[in-house]
Design an enzyme around this catalytic site. Structure first.
Site, PDB file in Angstrom:
ATOM      1  N   LEU A 195      58.756 126.326  12.803  1.00  0.00           N
ATOM      2  CA  LEU A 195      58.687 126.130  11.354  1.00  0.00           C
ATOM      3  C   LEU A 195      57.312 125.685  10.907  1.00  0.00           C
ATOM      4  O   LEU A 195      56.895 125.970   9.786  1.00  0.00           O
ATOM      5  CB  LEU A 195      59.728 125.094  10.917  1.00  0.00           C
ATOM      6  CG  LEU A 195      61.202 125.461  11.130  1.00  0.00           C
ATOM      7  CD1 LEU A 195      62.093 124.268  10.784  1.00  0.00           C
ATOM      8  CD2 LEU A 195      61.578 126.668  10.288  1.00  0.00           C
ATOM      9  N   GLY A 196      56.614 124.960  11.753  1.00  0.00           N
ATOM     10  CA  GLY A 196      55.293 124.458  11.394  1.00  0.00           C
ATOM     11  C   GLY A 196      54.777 123.515  12.457  1.00  0.00           C
ATOM     12  O   GLY A 196      55.471 123.191  13.425  1.00  0.00           O
ATOM     13  N   GLY A 198      51.470 120.271  13.200  1.00  0.00           N
ATOM     14  CA  GLY A 198      50.446 119.384  12.654  1.00  0.00           C
ATOM     15  C   GLY A 198      49.976 118.443  13.729  1.00  0.00           C
ATOM     16  O   GLY A 198      50.172 118.667  14.924  1.00  0.00           O
ATOM     17  N   GLY A 201      52.667 117.243  16.223  1.00  0.00           N
ATOM     18  CA  GLY A 201      53.393 118.167  17.070  1.00  0.00           C
ATOM     19  C   GLY A 201      53.992 119.317  16.292  1.00  0.00           C
ATOM     20  O   GLY A 201      53.576 119.626  15.178  1.00  0.00           O
ATOM     21  N   VAL A 203      57.457 121.649  14.851  1.00  0.00           N
ATOM     22  CA  VAL A 203      58.812 121.538  14.336  1.00  0.00           C
ATOM     23  C   VAL A 203      59.492 122.898  14.471  1.00  0.00           C
ATOM     24  O   VAL A 203      58.941 123.921  14.048  1.00  0.00           O
ATOM     25  CB  VAL A 203      58.823 121.090  12.860  1.00  0.00           C
ATOM     26  CG1 VAL A 203      60.261 120.976  12.356  1.00  0.00           C
ATOM     27  CG2 VAL A 203      58.104 119.760  12.702  1.00  0.00           C
ATOM     28  N   ASP A 314      52.389 107.636   4.202  1.00  0.00           N
ATOM     29  CA  ASP A 314      51.850 108.983   4.337  1.00  0.00           C
ATOM     30  C   ASP A 314      52.480 109.918   3.307  1.00  0.00           C
ATOM     31  O   ASP A 314      52.908 111.027   3.633  1.00  0.00           O
ATOM     32  CB  ASP A 314      52.087 109.515   5.759  1.00  0.00           C
ATOM     33  CG  ASP A 314      51.108 110.623   6.137  1.00  0.00           C
ATOM     34  OD1 ASP A 314      50.062 110.749   5.469  1.00  0.00           O
ATOM     35  OD2 ASP A 314      51.385 111.353   7.104  1.00  0.00           O
TER      36      ASP A 314
END
Length: 515
Positions: A195-196, A198, A201, A203, A314
């Site tokens: 899914l993505g 960063g 890590g 996902v 964040d």
């Protein structure tokens, strides 16, 4: 060109010339292949002829220099060279853990660089098991050359099946999943389920076999700055939080070096994908305003509605996730901090993302509800404007979003900053409230920022925004129609400028480092 090449890059990540790694044993001989990630010592020679304007690059697995260079490129380096310059080394590892070592280098202007005595070099670092290490020795001759060695090294780590449960893990609230169950749910953490990703890590989308429930599995990277401490923090904090505008943590798994968190699946991904970089789908104003109010409601619960005060630390568009009905849910609590109501938060390492970090944080080291409000102000402006808080591609006057919005506000032209992709289709009263609150939340003085409870009431229309809460004019005389400003607000940049940011030693690639 591939993951095993040598290139000459001049002021760009795109190579001016490149060739697969190898060397020539003698003139006219065929090229011998050389694997950069073999873990064996490799020596490199970089020579520049300032008369012929030719750069030669040679590599070899031994200290004996090949007779022919691997790569030659005609280039005049005089426009790039200064009387005094720095020579540096850098390395890139791709998506997995790797290490690179420069054991020695020799440099000479006008003549042959001194040969490296391999016996006098530092000892070769012993790599961990399952790791692969590349070691390079470099000789440079002739004119000054800046050298950047970028080596992509991929490591295959075998999966170990043993799972050890420690005592402290039994005290953590949410369900504990087995590694095998999560591996099956994500089809072996397949890239097709990705899914993505960063700094923390990757996902993956998954489907739990026993219930056919769709989930998102966050697999914390081995080389991530989010280690066991942040992992446990996310479990212990979000695991007990319950609110419709927060991403629900369903469970977790720890298996030696693998750290995994299981969340509700958010069908529409993160908000930033709808705002920046030519999104495939444009959110209309009603959707954006509902998202803003959802995030505000979630933050109010964190600050006042839970048994402890939870500081997210964040808040940003990429951490706002959207369900199948585009309802907003605030996620990623790996940096969250909790403290008791009525107590003062302690100091901690500075974390966050450039453009969202309250200016007092580098000075005090204390994250508070006020610092969350500052980040929420940046989120308000980027949702309204469709721009990042700091956009390096923007015009100089538009570089820092809050400065640009404030300037337009004082000129009486604040609606000029609204995202043009809305095509003027928005409620002007709601837009003005969002833009004003974005500026007010960006106040340099923490005590002058409104609380999340106040913000929710303004956004819900329960109370009108008071005149004395309006942002200040940046210049003498004020903006037309807004004379009753509170001049206690700072008129300087609310977000640290790039010049100021460069003086912060903990800034790394737009994110604050972990030290």
């Amino acid at each position: 060109m591939d993951d095993n090449h040598v290139g000459i890059d001049i002021n760009s990540l795109h190579s001016n010339a490149s060739v697969s790694a190898g060397y020539y044993t003698q003139v006219g001989s065929s090229k011998q292949n050389l694997t950069l990630k073999s873990g064996k010592l490799i020596q490199a020679w970089i020579d520049y002829d300032s008369v012929e304007n030719v750069m030669n690059v040679t590599i070899a697995p031994t200290s004996k220099r090949p007779t022919s260079p691997l790569l030659s490129f005609h280039v005049d380096l005089s426009p790039f060279l200064q009387e005094f310059m720095y020579v540096g080394f850098s390395a890139s590892t791709g998506h997995v853990l790797a290490s690179s070592h420069i054991l020695g280098w020799s440099f000479k202007i006008n003549g042959q660089a001194q040969a490296l005595d391999l016996s006098s070099l530092p000892s070769f670092p012993r790599p961990p098991k399952k790791d692969r290490t590349l070691t390079v020795g470099v000789s440079v001759s002739s004119a000054v050359v800046i050298i950047a060695l970028s080596i992509a090294i991929y490591v295959i780590i075998k999966i170990k099946n043993a799972e050890v449960i420690e005592d402290w893990e039994l005290e953590i609230g949410p369900q504990r999943y087995s590694y095998r169950e999560l591996k099956q749910a994500t089809n072996g953490f397949s890239d097709k389920n990705l899914l993505g990703w960063g700094g923390f890590g990757r996902v993956y989308k998954g489907t739990l076999g026993n219930s056919n429930t769709q989930v998102a599995v966050k697999r914390v990277s081995h080389d991530s700055t989010q280690g066991l401490r942040e992992f446990v923090s996310e479990i212990s904090s979000i695991g007990r939080l319950r609110h419709r505008n927060l991403v629900q943590l369903l469970g977790w798994c720890r298996r030696r070096g693998d750290l995994l968190l299981v969340y509700d699946f958010m069908a529409n991904g993160s908000l930033d994908k709808f705002l920046f970089d030519d999104p495939k789908s444009i959110l209309n104003w009603d959707q954006r305003f509902r998202i803003i109010k959802g995030v505000a409601s979630g933050l109010l619960y964190l600050h006042e509605g839970y048994e402890q005060i939870a500081i997210h630390r964040d808040v940003k568009a990429s951490n706002v996730l959207l369900d199948d009905e585009l309802n907003a849910r605030l996620g990623d609590f790996g940096l969250a901090r909790l403290y008791e109501h009525g107590s003062n938060p302690g100091t901690s390492r500075i974390v966050g993302t450039m453009g969202y970090i309250a200016p007092e944080l580098p000075k005090t080291g204390k994250a508070t509800t006020n610092s969350d409000v500052y980040a929420f102000g940046a989120l308000l402006l980027e949702v309204a404007c469709g721009r990042r808080p700091v956009d390096l591609k923007a015009l100089p006057e538009e570089l820092v979003l809050v400065d640009w919005v404030l300037e337009k506000f004082t000129q009486g032209k604040v609606l000029d900053v609204v995202d043009t992709r809305l095509n003027g289709q928005y409620d002007e009263g709601e837009m003005m409230v969002v833009l004003k609150l974005g500026l007010i939340c960006s106040n340099d003085v923490p005590a002058e920022r409104p609380s999340m409870r106040q913000l929710v009431r303004y956004l819900d229309g329960e109370v009108d925004l008071p005149e004395n809460l309006m942002p200040p004019a940046a210049f003498d005389g004020g903006a037309e129609g807004f004379d009753a400003f509170v001049h206690s607000f700072s008129t300087s940049s609310s977000s640290p400028s790039l010049d100021k940011m460069s003086s912060y030693p903990f800034l790394e690639n737009g994110n604050l480092g972990t030290s």
